[in-house]
Design a protein around this motif. Structure first.
Motif, short mmCIF file in Angstrom:
data_model
loop_
_atom_site.label_atom_id
_atom_site.label_comp_id
_atom_site.label_asym_id
_atom_site.label_seq_id
_atom_site.Cartn_x
_atom_site.Cartn_y
_atom_site.Cartn_z
N GLU A 155 26.69 74.12 72.44
CA GLU A 155 25.74 73.06 72.79
C GLU A 155 25.67 72.85 74.30
OE1 GLU A 155 28.65 72.72 71.30
OE2 GLU A 155 29.65 70.82 71.73
N MET A 156 26.65 73.42 75.02
CA MET A 156 26.67 73.27 76.48
C MET A 156 25.87 74.37 77.19
SD MET A 156 28.36 70.60 77.22
CE MET A 156 28.83 70.78 78.94
N HIS B 97 36.19 67.02 75.35
CA HIS B 97 36.22 67.21 76.80
C HIS B 97 36.47 65.86 77.47
CE1 HIS B 97 35.54 69.35 80.50
NE2 HIS B 97 34.54 68.56 80.88
N HIS C 13 30.14 60.15 82.28
CA HIS C 13 29.95 60.91 81.06
C HIS C 13 29.18 60.09 80.02
CE1 HIS C 13 34.03 59.19 81.47
NE2 HIS C 13 33.68 58.57 80.35
N HIS D 292 24.87 77.68 80.68
CA HIS D 292 25.88 77.23 81.64
C HIS D 292 25.24 77.05 83.02
CE1 HIS D 292 25.96 81.18 83.44
NE2 HIS D 292 26.10 81.71 82.23
N PHE E 148 30.82 64.54 77.70
CA PHE E 148 30.38 65.53 78.68
C PHE E 148 29.67 64.84 79.85
CE2 PHE E 148 30.79 68.09 74.80
CZ PHE E 148 31.70 69.03 75.28
N ARG F 279 31.59 76.19 73.55
CA ARG F 279 30.80 75.05 73.06
C ARG F 279 29.34 75.41 73.30
NH1 ARG F 279 34.89 71.10 76.12
NH2 ARG F 279 36.20 70.52 74.34
N ALA G 27 34.63 72.85 80.51
CA ALA G 27 33.69 72.15 79.63
C ALA G 27 33.04 73.09 78.61
CB ALA G 27 32.60 71.47 80.46
N TYR G 28 33.03 74.40 78.92
CA TYR G 28 32.37 75.35 78.02
C TYR G 28 33.30 75.85 76.92
CZ TYR G 28 29.09 75.25 81.86
OH TYR G 28 28.22 74.83 82.83
#
Lengths: 390, 163, 289
Positions: free
Chosen positions: C18-19, A236, A242, C22, A247, C16, C65-66
């Motif tokens: 780990e994200m 990402h 970040h 949400h 992230f 992802r 990001a997900y």
């Protein structure tokens, strides 16, 4: 690196080309394979040249809908792993600033040519000015590092554009090239070295198992390895602050660590980044500090001063930002006074004054579109020398 | 070491082919081993109005590429007189078109009024006045060989006209 | 025909994890749109390594990001411009843009119309929730007239955009619209967009329950979605390009689909032809000397 005395006159044959033409040739020679731009005087010839040159080397030229789209497309292409360039002038450079900040923050290599304009606003599009010396360093919001190169001749535009890619790629940073209309659109005889077969600096690519890869983790060099889309890393990229994993984070510790690393990442590479030229500084009473067309006037002024037995020297930053501070201090060590001719209302002189705190720093400021002449500079050197000797 | 500096201006109005004329001269000088810087006037109006192309010629790399003291001035229109006159060196060579630039200020100069545009018209087109001027300049200023000029002109001329 | 692969599709393999959890609000339609996108990606068997998702700023922009792919969260309004560079430089990638109504139609409006005109292969998913959610609920170019937002305390008095009409008028070769209520149909539409060999614009009518719905007393998420559904009619009923502004009965499904040369391929073909021409003329010259 001090480039010192100019090399002896190159051998025939040489070519008569403009600064903007040389810029396009330098980009292609450096391996640039993507250009996105928007027409603006006095830089449009770069786009026109590259629209013809890039298709021949399997590259891509695209004229975008506006200045912002152009820098965005360039960063997008570079995210895809391709060396990318855009070119603009003052108003367009203003419009690009937010995305230049993005490239600096997300550490996406790219090169931005800015043929300087005066201002404010539209200014005088066809007249020379040096109005973006400060903007090139501070134009985007927040704290960020950036490299700015300031070539002063057609030949140097070509070579510095190649060096821009050789800095942008391995250091993962936007690099700005600043020059003025007087060199952009004037033709000069140049002998361009054969760049074929010369190894160019490469981007640092991620290697090793994807599971262990942290896109913004670095070793001693402070430069994170980049992942190429398609290579299996699937990371990402964001303009938000970040962490090492790429992230967004609002952890003060993570931001301190990663932004702190970003802001100091050039320090270990100053030998590679810094470039300047000194002429006659060893015994100079008056040191001239100038870039671009003003530096060319200073070169001639040195000849006039010598003929009048005035001891003048020239310090010309070729890497403008980060400013080669130590080199300037050394060059100015013997001088009683410093003169900064520049085509704006006072930008370079601010930085020179800051670095040489305590020394007398005078400036010739010009913002009416007429270049500062060698005679004017020589006259000011003479006046300064007389005053200092009284 | 930089004493070889020579400055030439071709002045007139937009559309007269002044920049092309200067470029051919620059190419010719370049081919004979000189270093040249040539200005490209670039204004929003490219037809009509004062237009000029300056050459700075040197044996070494040109330090300051702008004209500061003209050694030679070619005038193809009276519009070019006022902005160019203050730049002339004492004793400079001035070639002026008799039809388009008939009146000149006083000065310690080598002035040659010549029928450049009239000659062009007699040759069939006023548009070649720039080439007539180039020929006159090459002969009077003796900055480079006739051969080099001829080659530069041929290289820039469309094949249909250069036989 | 709607392929029912719902039971085989496990959305987690495209996320992802780990994200998680949400950041979307309860009732937000964006998660449904994300699921529909990933379902379409699954059905088409797209390689995650070759999938690039570019998103802008706002609630929709955060979705990238997900996704377990090459994801780029860029500046406000510019994802189409970034994606244009990426797709031109890397024609081997499958580039998807996720944007919102403010990101795409207000600050990024210029990029949208030119992307429509250019017809580079990109799939643009515009999640329309009628409001700037992330900044706290300000009026957007798609906010319905009379609606209350934090910057229209008297009720919105500006007409709103019909994004699909706009995209079609700008030349988009694929335009479609769907609501989050119809998940399989939404997936099918996105799938058709991903398969389209040019620029595909897809408007997803999402809902912002937490900010927009609350302010306008529109009830729960389910009530908002059902109201949206009641305002729709299939595209077959009507031609879409008859009004620049949104009508009260919105057509859904594929609204425009035309065959036009894809920009990237057209550029590469022209470039290759030019290289061939030059190579031929060089060979000829060699033959002469």
């Amino acid at each position: 690196m001090n480039v010192g005395q100019p090399a002896s006159a190159p051998k025939l044959p040489w070519r008569l080309i403009s600064g903007n033409h040389a810029c396009a040739l330098g980009a292609v020679a450096a391996g640039c394979r993507f250009f996105a731009g928007y027409p603006i005087t006095p830089s449009s010839e770069i786009a026109e040249r590259l629209s013809r040159l890039l298709p021949l080397v399997d590259g891509v030229f695209v004229q975008m809908e506006d200045e912002i789209a152009s820098i965005a497309a360039v960063i997008g292409a570079s995210m895809g792993g391709v060396k990318a360039l855009t070119a603009t002038s003052g108003p367009g450079f203003s419009l690009k600033q937010e995305n230049i900040g993005y490239a600096a923050g997300a550490e996406i290599p790219c090169v931005i040519v800015n043929v300087m304009r005066g201002g404010p606003s539209t200014g005088m599009p066809t007249r020379p000015a040096q109005g973006e010396i400060m903007q090139s360093r501070w134009g985007s919001h927040g704290d960020y590092p950036i490299i700015v190169l300031a070539p002063a001749s057609v030949r140097e535009i070509h070579d510095e554009n190649m060096r821009a890619f050789d800095l942008a790629e391995p250091l993962r940073t936007p690099v700005v090239i600043l020059y003025d209309q007087d060199i952009a659109q004037r033709t000069e005889t140049v002998e361009l070295g054969d760049a074929n077969g010369v190894a160019r600096a490469q981007r640092k690519w991620a290697s090793g198992p994807p599971a262990a890869y942290q896109p913004y983790a670095t070793g001693e060099d402070g430069i994170p390895a980049m992942s190429r889309p398609g290579a299996g890393y699937r990371v990402h990229t964001t303009g938000l602050n970040h962490a090492e994993n790429g992230f967004p984070t609002q952890s003060p510790q993570a931001v301190e660590r990663n932004l702190g690393r970003l802001l100091t990442k050039f320090e270990r590479h100053r030998d590679l980044i810094d470039s300047w030229q000194t002429l006659g500084c060893d015994d100079a009473e008056v040191l001239i500090v100038a870039i671009g067309i003003s530096a060319r006037a200073a070169l001639r002024a040195l000849e006039i001063c010598r003929a009048r037995s005035l001891r003048a020297g020239l310090f010309r930053p070729i890497t403008l930002w980060p400013f080669p501070e130590n080199a300037l201090r050394e060059a100015a060590s013997q001088a009683n006074a410093v003169l900064v001719p520049e085509m704006n209302a006072g930008q370079l002189s601010l930085e020179v004054g800051r670095i040489l705190g305590g020394k007398r720093v005078e400036a010739i400021h010009r913002f009416n579109g007429e270049p500062i002449t060698p005679a004017e500079i020589a006259q000011r050197v003479e006046t300064l020398a007389r005053e200092m000797n009284q | 070491m930089r004493g070889s500096r020579l400055e030439i201006r071709i002045g007139g109005t937009g559309g007269q082919g002044l920049i092309l004329c200067a470029k051919m001269l620059a190419d010719a000088l370049c081919a004979t081993g000189k270093r040249v810087a040539q200005s490209q006037t670039y204004e929003p109006t490219s037809r009509g109005g004062f237009c000029n192309s300056d050459l700075v010629v040197s044996d070494d790399e040109v330090d300051f590429p702008l004209a500061t003291a003209l050694d030679c001035l070619v005038l193809l229109d009276r519009l070019a007189v006022k902005p160019s006159w203050p730049l002339l060196k004492p004793g400079a060579l001035v070639i002026a078109d008799t039809r388009l630039c008939p009146e000149l200020p006083e000065g310690e100069l080598r002035v040659h009024p010549l029928p450049l545009s009239r000659t062009a018209i007699e040759l069939g087109s006023e548009r070649v006045a720039n080439m007539v001027a180039l020929g006159a300049l090459a002969a009077l200023a003796a900055v480079c060989t006739r051969d080099a000029i001829e080659r530069a002109v041929r290289a820039e001329t469309p094949k249909a006209f250069s036989s | 025909m709607i392929v029912d692969s719902a039971s085989a599709f496990d959305v987690r393999t495209y996320l992802r994890q780990e994200m998680m959890p949400h950041f979307l609000c309860p009732g937000c339609g964006h998660g449904i749109a994300l699921r529909a996108l990933l379902w379409a990606v699954y059905e088409l068997g797209l390689d995650k390594d070759k999938l690039a998702v570019v998103s802008g700023i706002g609630c929709a922009g955060r979705l990238s990001a997900y996704i377990d792919a090459n994801t780029f969260h860029v500046t406000h309004g510019r994802p189409l411009a970034y994606a244009t560079g990426l797709a031109l430089a890397r024609p081997d990638l499958h580039v998807v843009v996720i944007t919102g109504d403010g990101d795409c139609l207000a600050i990024g409006g210029n990029h949208l119309i030119h992307a429509c005109r250019r017809n580079l292969k990109l799939t643009c998913l515009m999640l329309n929730n009628e409001v700037y959610g992330m900044t706290g609920g300000q009026v957007s170019p798609t906010t319905s007239e009379t609606r209350l937002t934090t910057t229209t305390p008297l009720g919105n008095s500006e007409p709103n955009f019909d994004a699909c009409t706009l995209a079609a008028a700008a030349g988009a070769s694929f335009v479609g619209r769907e609501v989050t209520h119809h998940v399989p149909k939404l997936k099918q539409l996105i799938r058709a967009g991903l398969e389209h060999p040019g620029f595909a614009f897809i408007e997803v009518l999402s809902d912002c329950t937490e900010i927009f719905g609350r302010k306008n007393e529109l009830g729960s998420s389910a009530e908002m979605v059902l109201r949206q559904k009641s305002e729709l009619r299939p595209s077959a009923y009507r031609d879409t390009v008859d009004s620049p502004f949104r009508s009260s009965d919105l057509p859904t499904g594929i609204l425009t689909k035309t065959e036009r040369p894809e920009y990237g391929a057209a550029y590469r073909t022209a470039a290759a032809a030019q290289r061939a021409r030059l190579a031929a003329s060089t060979d000829q010259n060699k033959g002469r000397t």
